[in-house]
Structures are given as structure tokens and as C-alpha cells.
Design an enzyme around this catalytic site. Structure first.
Site, PDB file in Angstrom:
ATOM      1  NE  ARG A   1      -3.436  -2.056   2.862  1.00  0.00           N
ATOM      2  CZ  ARG A   1      -4.609  -2.353   2.435  1.00  0.00           C
ATOM      3  NH1 ARG A   1      -5.239  -1.471   1.679  1.00  0.00           N
ATOM      4  NH2 ARG A   1      -5.187  -3.534   2.904  1.00  0.00           N
TER       5      ARG A   1
ATOM      6  CE  LYS B   1       1.541 -19.767  11.986  1.00  0.00           C
ATOM      7  NZ  LYS B   1       1.341 -19.517  13.241  1.00  0.00           N
TER       8      LYS B   1
ATOM      9  CG  HIS C   1       7.641 -21.194   9.437  1.00  0.00           C
ATOM     10  ND1 HIS C   1       6.652 -20.521  10.027  1.00  0.00           N
ATOM     11  CD2 HIS C   1       8.322 -21.255  10.433  1.00  0.00           C
ATOM     12  CE1 HIS C   1       6.641 -20.274  11.085  1.00  0.00           C
ATOM     13  NE2 HIS C   1       7.810 -20.778  11.854  1.00  0.00           N
TER      14      HIS C   1
ATOM     15  CE  LYS D   1      11.349 -24.312  12.300  1.00  0.00           C
ATOM     16  NZ  LYS D   1      12.505 -23.028  12.039  1.00  0.00           N
TER      17      LYS D   1
ATOM     18  CD  GLU E   1       6.173 -18.745  20.000  1.00  0.00           C
ATOM     19  OE1 GLU E   1       6.477 -17.768  18.942  1.00  0.00           O
ATOM     20  OE2 GLU E   1       5.163 -18.951  20.359  1.00  0.00           O
TER      21      GLU E   1
ATOM     22  CG  ASP F   1       0.222 -17.992  16.617  1.00  0.00           C
ATOM     23  OD1 ASP F   1       0.147 -17.941  15.533  1.00  0.00           O
ATOM     24  OD2 ASP F   1       1.074 -18.156  17.366  1.00  0.00           O
TER      25      ASP F   1
ATOM     26  CG  HIS G   1       3.284 -24.324  13.602  1.00  0.00           C
ATOM     27  ND1 HIS G   1       3.850 -23.880  12.433  1.00  0.00           N
ATOM     28  CD2 HIS G   1       3.741 -23.036  14.133  1.00  0.00           C
ATOM     29  CE1 HIS G   1       3.831 -23.001  11.974  1.00  0.00           C
ATOM     30  NE2 HIS G   1       3.957 -22.192  12.822  1.00  0.00           N
TER      31      HIS G   1
ATOM     32  CE  LYS H   1       2.913 -15.680  21.094  1.00  0.00           C
ATOM     33  NZ  LYS H   1       4.334 -15.739  20.573  1.00  0.00           N
TER      34      LYS H   1
END
Lengths: 363, 519
Positions: free
Chosen positions: B65, B178, B208, B212, B246, B265, B270, B370
Site C-alpha cells: 500500500r 497461515k 514454515h 526445516k 518460545e 496459532d 505446526h 510463549k
């Protein structure tokens, strides 16, 4: 036997980039030929840097020529040392024998009021072994000035969870803060009671931990009692030493072996169910080459035991002396053996708890 | 003299290590000026360029944009490569790479905006003698997927749509990031909208994690070694753990995360994808759809977790204040742009079962969160303990069971834990490891996941991408959990930042006599 470092790569890092930089170091090592990464445990080494830190030789100093020489001759293995003097060549020798992911926390004593991140990090890989079968270990060195509350998250970040974690407390435990937080992150607490300046306080720290956690204690100093404990146990199997009456135990010790004598006293008190009247008495004496001499008497029987750097010897009336040789381990081997022994040392546990709960008259 | 039967010079000189890709391609990145392009896509494309893996005639066109000249876009890309590339920038290589970078300003919903975009693409392709092969990468929010794809169709960006792909005809492929929706209905809506424009075989739904190196190695480990596969079933495996941890908090993603949470998420995509790879049956070939069929079978075999079973088998948590690498950090609800009353979960642990012959009765424990102690992803397969006799007869010190662990990040590799006698006169056993580590064995950095996946799209290989049926099967399985939580009155329990999740997560596994393995 000293182990030669055949290759090594070190890199300045930051606490956030440790894993990334370590991966780079491994790749750099790997580009020179396949090497086995060897990790039997996490070895978390706490050492303190309030003074003389500048004198300590640097693991990552490429000019350091000591990698390929025998380090055993460089110092007296039994001499108490300042914690800041924990030699890096000793660490190298330990991890060569017990390959570990070695995480060194260099704590700046006296500046740990506030929680915070480590202020600096270095990472490295050392390669050992013959060219046909090289193996390598990794190092993470962190400089820290944070409060104890910060340590668990630091250790958890860097320790690998798929191998046991040993905490090597290189300082005097009687001078330690509460160790609950850090001990909760490991399976084994390794220390050397020769560093204790205040036995009662150090034992208090340990007994508190034993009450709360299932932590395996490993005391380098305690290992020296092994031949004496074995000799006393063997001697006690003969009929003449079956305990039938009141008991007296006297432990004479060399001036610098009060801690060793205390540990032996604790162990004997625990095993012989000593009360206030029979609690082992300790006395400092000039014993020549001997470290300890034990006189154990009950009606009609008398046992005398001696411990030196060379042997343990037990004499009792009507029996031939029983002699057991002390193992001639170098300091690194002693530590490596302890790191490999993950089971609870019940005898040491009993000795610590006995000292902690000894009768008031003996304190 | 050249003849038809004579091999082409290019074929003769082709490097066997290189996969055949088209001679030319135009990669159009919608959201080309965004964070994903800056951190991942442009560095990945640069590394492919360094390795000579991009087609000899390539154009990369960022679409966004904001107003940006080609030169400004090249500066933007160079910053991303400098900061995030796995290899340092090489000025000479950069110069040739920068030449293929372009930027076009466009609004994704605006039909009129696509006409100038089309003209610019035509010019770029004409000047570069490109054949019209195009890859459209949607690095944009999911709400823009459907309108953007619709505009591609309206503006006639898809030559030969609806016709069978033939050799020599240009292709048009779509890469979708995703999350594909936030529930089953929205996922279906997105898939329907895309399917109106693209054939399923031209849609590459990217996860992703699947790019790996170690994840790809799972199939090699299982089916190229005779030692492991016979052991991987309910007769020998006690349980399986998958942890994706994480260390970061929600950071700048609060706006998205407040609508998503850890289950949407991480687990829906995953973790279930990783589980599928570990659990799938031996495929009859390495064809993309054969492997994806087997992965789907695993998802369809998942025992549903519904109603009260959710409370017994799923634990959620939200991080509170704690420590990150020694430093105090705030709790989730104290983060910027997060509601102080937020009930979004930042941690999930699940016990699930795959009701098929191979895995009957074997619990799989999945965990993600997390603000855990470290960034680490690991699959560990725990074999059954040896009988409590001989060396394992001490009830106070049972032997560590054998564990096959597959480390996905940060240090890729795998290890097998075995028991060994400690040298000496006594029989004492110590857990040792046979440890394979990519870095120390192969001595070079593995390609980033995006490099591999972008290359796969150029080569037309969808093996590592999610098919529509698998995405919807995964949503179908997680929906009862989301519904249960939506109806719950209580917020998720807190765990201290820097810990391994709430105490309930420990109870979940400890109640079965097992414990979490910390990566």
C-alpha cells in the site's frame, strides 16, 4: 591423565545470541571435519569474581599454551583455594573426562541486589581425543551481576533438558545465599566442603535443601573418606566389634581437616545412633602425615583407624591391621566420577543431617 | 550440429544437486513491504540467489500500500538481508540480486489498482524475457486473502485458468501464509474463495515448520533406517512428546494474538503437522499427494476431545510476570495492546490419542507456549521401560527409558538415549546419548525453511505444503476445544514467565506416571 585439546573455537556473544553463535561455532568446527558432539550432562559452574578475576587465565585465550600439557602438577589438589582461582585447566580436564555442555556463570559478588540479565556472554567449543575419533564439548560463559531470583531462568534457558544437570558450586557454601532457586533447576549439587569457613552454616544450607528437594549431593572432600569408611565397615563385620555397651568416639584431625573430621563424625553418629553422651568428639592434633585418627571404644573393645593421603588403616585388638589404599585420582577425575554418579549418596545425606541435628551440647 | 536427440547443453551442465525449476519466474509478493518479506522472504530469496537456485531469469515484485520506488525497495530488502540472512551480504552478489527487485504500490481490494500492476508486470516480464510463470505470495492478513485472489482473477492475472497445465504453458501458483482462518467456518470460506480462482494443485499453504531440515529428516529417519521404524508402534513406544516453546512474549503481535491464542496459532497447524509426520504410515511413494494422504489419515484418526474430556486432556495457561533470562518481564495482560482482562491462552498442553492400529493406546503429549524458558522445538519418542528386573530392579532409581529425540530448533539434529555401564568394579548405569548434530557433522548452515519452501513452489512440489482437506481436518479436531473454552467462565491459570507452563500441565502428564522432557 591430562587430555589434549586438539582444536577450539571461541566467540564473543551476547546472552540473547548464545545458541545462534554456538551453532556457528559448531559449523566452523564441523567444516574442519566431522566431530562427535559429546554431551553427557549440563554442568553449570557458579564461580565468583569479586577479586583477582583479572589473574584468572582465560579459557578462550588463544595464546594459552597449557592445553596440551599435564595440568596435574600445577597445584596441590588438596589445598583450599580462593574460589576465584578455580583453574580453567581443571575445568577442561573435567569436561574432557565427563563431556558436558558447560555453562559457567561468573557472578560478580556484591552486586547482586537486583534481578537482571547476564551482562556478557562467550561461547566456545573444545575438541578432544585422537584424530580418528575426535569429540567436542561446548562452553557458555556468562558474566552476571544479578540477584539469585534471576538464576533459574538463566540456567533453564541454557541447560539442555535431555541430559542431567549438575550444579557445581565452587564457592564456600557457608557464604552462599539461599540456594533453593538454583538447586531446583538441577539434579545434582557438586561442591567441595574444604572451602567451608563455617561448617554449621554450610550444613544448615544443605540440610534445608535436603528437606525440600530430592537433590543428589556430591562433595569432593567427602570422597577422601571413602577408603576409611570402607575400612571401618569391613572391620565392623568381625565379631569382636559388635557393639554391646556404651560407646566413645574420638576423632583427631590435622589443623586444616576440621571439615573432614566433622563429616566423618556425622557419618559415625548417624550409623552408630550416637546420642549426646556418645557423640564423636573432635580434637585438633599434630598428626604428622595423617589426616585423621579415630579412636572408637566400647567395653572391652578398641578400634583405632587412621587416614592419610595414601591409605586408610584400621587396627583392633587381636586382629591383623586392615589396610585399604586411597585411590590416587587427580582432582579432575574426582569431580568427573562424582558427575557420573547420579544416585543419591545416602551416607553423605545421613552425615549432613546428623551434623545439622546434633545435640545442643555438641554444637 | 545440434539435433533434437542431442541433450541440451543446459541439461548436460546441470548440477545433480539442483532441482529442476522453470527457466523463468516472476514472484509477486503481496505485502512485499511488510515484516514477513523483510525478515524472511527477501533474505530467503537472496540466499537462493547466492546458491544459484533461482531460475536464470527471475523477477521479484513487492506489492504494497505504501509508496516506494524500486531503489527504495532495494534498500528495504538490503536491510532485511543484512539483518536476517543466514549468510553475510556479498556486495557483488547483492548487486545482481538487487537488479531483479521491483516494487508496485497497489491496494489489494481495489479492482482499478490491479490494472497498473498488471501493466508493470507485463513490462518487467517483457524486458527480462520472462515467460509469464508467476508465483503470487499472499504475505497479508487472512481477511485480505479472498479479495486479493478475486482481484487476480478479475484482472486476468491467471492465463489459461481452468485449462489443464501443459508443458510450455506458463503457470500461476499461489502461496498462502497461515493462519488459514480462525475456525472451521472461516477456513472453509477462505478455501472456497481461493478455490474459485486457483486449482488445488496450484495452491501452496505454507507452514514454515515443515521446511526445516530436521522436519524433512523425520521421514528419512523413519524410512531410510531399519532400526527405528519397527519400534515405532504401540508395542514399543510408551508415549510421544512434542514441544514447541518460545521464549518471547507476545511482542508486537498482540492485535493478532488477542484474536488467536496458542491453540489457533500453533497447535492447529505446526504441532498437528509435526505429529502427523511422526505418526504416519509408510507411504507407498514419495509423491506429494501420497504423503499428504498419509498425513491426513493421521488427522482423521485423532480421537475427538469433546465436552468434559477437554478439561481432562487439555490444559491452557497465560503467562504472568516473571523472568526472561534473568530480567523481570511483565505478564501477558500487562503487555501493550492486550486487554487487562484477556482470557487468551498463551500456553497449551494436550494429551491426545491416535485411534489406529499402530498407535492405539499410546498417548501423545503436545505442548506449546510463549515466555517459556527457551526457544526450542523437539519431538521425543519415549520407548517403554525395560522390565523391573536385572539392572532396573531398584524402585528408587529406575533406569531412564530409551528416548529418540528429534531437535527441530535451535540446534537441529537427533539423539538416542541409551543406558551404559560406568567403567569400574560396580555395576552402575548412566544414561548416555548417541547424538547427531547437523552443524558438527555437515559443517554448513542448513537452508532456512523459507528457502526450501520457495524452491519447492518454483519446482511445483507441494509435498511440504498443507492440503485443504488436512487444514480443515485439523480445524475440525480443535473446534470442540475452542468451543469449550469459549463457554468457560474462568480465565486460564497463570504461569510465571520463564517457567514451563502452569502446574496443571505437569499434573496432566504426571497423572499418567510420566513427566515432561525439557528440551
Amino acid at each position: 591423565m591430562a587430555t589434549t585439546v586438539t582444536n577450539r573455537v571461541w566467540r564473543q556473544s551476547t546472552p540473547d545470541a548464545v545458541d545462534k553463535d554456538l551453532a556457528e561455532v559448531w559449523r566452523e568446527i564441523g567444516e574442519q571435519g566431522p566431530v562427535a558432539r559429546s554431551v553427557m550432562s549440563n554442568l553449570v559452574v557458579f564461580r565468583f569474581t569479586e577479586r583477582r578475576a583479572a589473574d584468572r587465565r582465560d579459557l578462550s585465550d588463544p595464546r594459552d599454551p597449557r592445553d596440551s600439557r599435564d595440568s596435574r602438577d600445577s597445584r596441590d589438589p588438596h589445598a583450599p583455594r580462593d574460589p576465584a582461582d578455580l583453574p580453567d585447566d581443571l575445568l577442561r580436564e573435567v569436561v574432557a573426562r565427563h563431556p558436558s555442555r558447560t555453562i559457567i556463570v561468573e557472578q560478580n559478588r556484591g552486586r547482586h541486589d537486583e534481578p537482571g540479565r547476564p551482562v556478557d556472554a562467550r561461547v566456545g567449543v573444545s575438541v578432544f581425543g585422537p584424530a580418528t575419533a575426535p569429540y567436542a564439548v561446548e562452553w557458555v560463559v556468562l558474566r552476571s551481576a544479578c540477584a539469585e531470583a534471576s538464576w533459574p531462568s538463566v540456567v533453564r534457558r541454557f541447560a539442555r533438558g535431555d541430559v542431567p544437570t549438575s550444579i557445581w558450586w565452587t564457592d564456600d557454601l557457608s557464604n552462599a545465599p539461599t540456594l533453593d532457586a538454583i538447586v531446583s533447576t538441577g539434579r545434582q549439587l557438586l561442591y567441595d566442603s574444604r572451602r567451608w569457613r563455617d561448617i554449621a552454616r554450610a550444613v544448615g544450607v544443605l540440610s534445608t535443601l535436603l528437606d525440600k528437594y530430592r537433590v543428589d549431593l556430591a562433595d569432593i572432600n567427602w570422597r577422601r573418606l571413602a577408603p576409611l569408611r570402607l575400612a571401618l565397615a569391613q572391620a565392623s563385620k568381625t565379631p569382636s566389634t559388635q557393639r554391646t555397651g556404651s560407646l566413645s568416639v574420638r576423632i583427631a584431625h590435622r589443623r586444616d581437616e576440621l571439615t573432614l573430621a566433622s563429616l566423618l563424625g556425622g557419618w559415625l553418629a548417624a550409623r552408630l545412633n550416637c546420642d549426646a553422651s556418645s557423640w564423636p568428639t573432635l580434637a585438633e592434633e599434630d598428626l604428622g602425615p595423617e589426616l585423621l585418627r579415630i579412636d572408637l571404644a566400647h567395653p572391652g573393645r578398641r578400634i583405632t583407624a587412621r587416614l592419610s593421603d595414601e591409605r586408610a588403616e584400621v587396627e583392633q585388638s587381636g586382629m591383623a591391621p586392615l589396610v585399604i589404599a586411597a585411590s590416587h585420582e587427580d582432582p579432575a577425575e574426582s569431580i568427573a566420577v562424582e558427575l557420573r554418579s547420579l544416585s543419591m549418596d545416602q551416607a553423605l545425606r545421613e552425615a549432613i543431617l546428623a551434623i545439622a541435628h546434633r545435640p545442643a551440647s555438641q554444637q | 550440429m545440434s539435433t533434437d536427440v542431442e541433450p541440451r547443453l543446459a541439461d548436460q551442465l546441470a548440477n545433480d544437486d539442483h532441482r529442476p525449476v522453470a527457466d523463468s519466474v516472476t514472484i509477486v509478493i503481496f505485502g512485499g513491504g511488510g515484516d514477513l518479506a523483510h525478515r524472511k522472504l527477501l533474505p530467503a530469496l537472496y540466499n537462493l540467489h547466492l546458491d544459484g537456485l533461482l531460475p536464470p531469469r527471475t523477477a521479484i515484485v513487492g506489492v504494497g500500500r505504501s509508496e516506494m520506488s524500486d531503489d527504495a525497495y532495494r534498500d528495504f530488502a538490503k536491510k532485511g538481508v543484512t539483518e536476517f540472512s543466514r549468510r553475510p551480504i556479498d556486495e557483488q552478489a547483492w548487486h545482481s540480486f538487487a537488479g531483479v527487485l521491483h516494487f508496485v504500490k497497489a491496494s489489494f481490494e481495489d479492482a482499478h489498482a490491479f490494472a497498473p500492476l498488471g501493466s508493470r508486470l507485463d513490462i518487467i516480464e517483457h524486458e527480462g524475457q520472462l515467460s509469464g510463470n508467476r508465483i503470487y505470495y499472499l504475505a497479508i492478513p487472512p481477511t485480505l486473502f479472498a479479495p486479493t485472489v478475486k482481484q487476480l482473477d478479475r484482472a486476468h492475472f491467471l492465463p489459461g485458468r481452468g485449462e489443464p497445465t501443459q508443458a510450455g504453458h506458463p503457470f500461476a501458483r499461489l502461496i498462502v501464509e497461515k493462519p488459514i482462518g480462525r475456525d472451521l467456518d472461516s477456513a472453509r470460506a477462505i478455501n472456497d474463495a481461493i478455490a474459485e480462482v486457483f486449482d488445488e494443485r496450484d495452491i501452496y499453504r505454507i507452514d514454515h515448520y515443515l521446511g526445516k531440515e530436521t522436519v524433512q529428516n523425520i521421514l528419512v529417519l523413519r524410512f531410510a533406517n531399519s532400526i527405528f521404524e519397527p519400534l515405532l508402534d504401540q508395542r514399543y513406544v510408551d508415549h510421544v512428546q512434542i514441544t514447541v516453546a518460545e521464549e518471547e512474549g507476545v511482542g508486537t503481535r498482540a492485535g493478532y494474538y488477542e484474536q488467536a491464542g496458542a491453540l489457533r496459532d500453533m497447535v492447529q497447524n505446526h504441532l498437528l503437522q509435526l505429529m502427523s509426520l511422526v505418526a504416519l504410515e509408510p507411504p507407498r511413494s514419495l509423491d506429494a499427494d501420497v504423503i499428504r494422504d498419509e498425513k491426513l489419515e493421521v488427522l482423521l484418526s485423532l480421537r475427538p476431545i469433546q465436552g468434559d474430556d477437554v478439561d481432562a486432556n487439555v490444559v491452557r495457561g497465560q503467562y504472568g510476570a516473571g523472568f526472561d533470562l534473568g530480567a523481570p518481564v511483565p505478564g501477558y495482560r500487562q503487555e501493550a495492546n492486550v486487554s487487562p482482562q484477556s482470557t487468551i491462552e498463551t500456553f497449551v498442553a494436550i494429551r491426545l490419542f491416535i485411534d489406529n492400529w499402530r498407535w492405539a493406546g499410546v498417548p501423545f503429549f503436545l505442548r506449546t507456549g510463549k515466555r517459556l524458558p527457551k526457544r526450542a522445538s523437539e519431538i521425543s519418542i519415549h520407548l517403554k521401560a525395560v522390565p523391573p528386573v536385572l539392572f532396573n530392579k531398584d524402585p528408587h532409581g529406575p533406569l531412564d527409558p530409551n528416548v529418540l529425540s528429534i531437535r527441530i530448533q535451535p540446534d537441529e539434529g537427533f539423539a538416542l538415549g541409551i543406558s551404559s555401564k560406568i567403567p569400574g568394579p560396580r555395576v552402575r548405569v548412566y544414561p548416555v546419548k548417541m547424538d547427531f548434530h547437523y552443524g558438527s557433522t555437515f559443517g554448513r548452515s542448513s537452508p532456512e525453511a523459507y528457502e526450501r519452501l520457495l524452491l519447492d513452489v518454483m519446482a511445483g512440489d507441494p509435498t511440504l505444503f498443507m492440503r485443504r482437506d488436512a487444514v480443515e481436518a485439523a480445524w475440525r479436531w480443535v473446534m470442540p476445544i475452542l468451543d469449550r473454552w469459549a463457554a468457560a467462565a474462568s480465565p486460564p491459570p497463570l504461569y510465571a514467565a520463564g517457567d514451563w507452563g502452569p502446574e496443571d500441565a505437569n499434573r496432566l502428564i504426571q497423572s499418567t506416571g510420566r513427566q515432561w522432557r525439557q528440551p
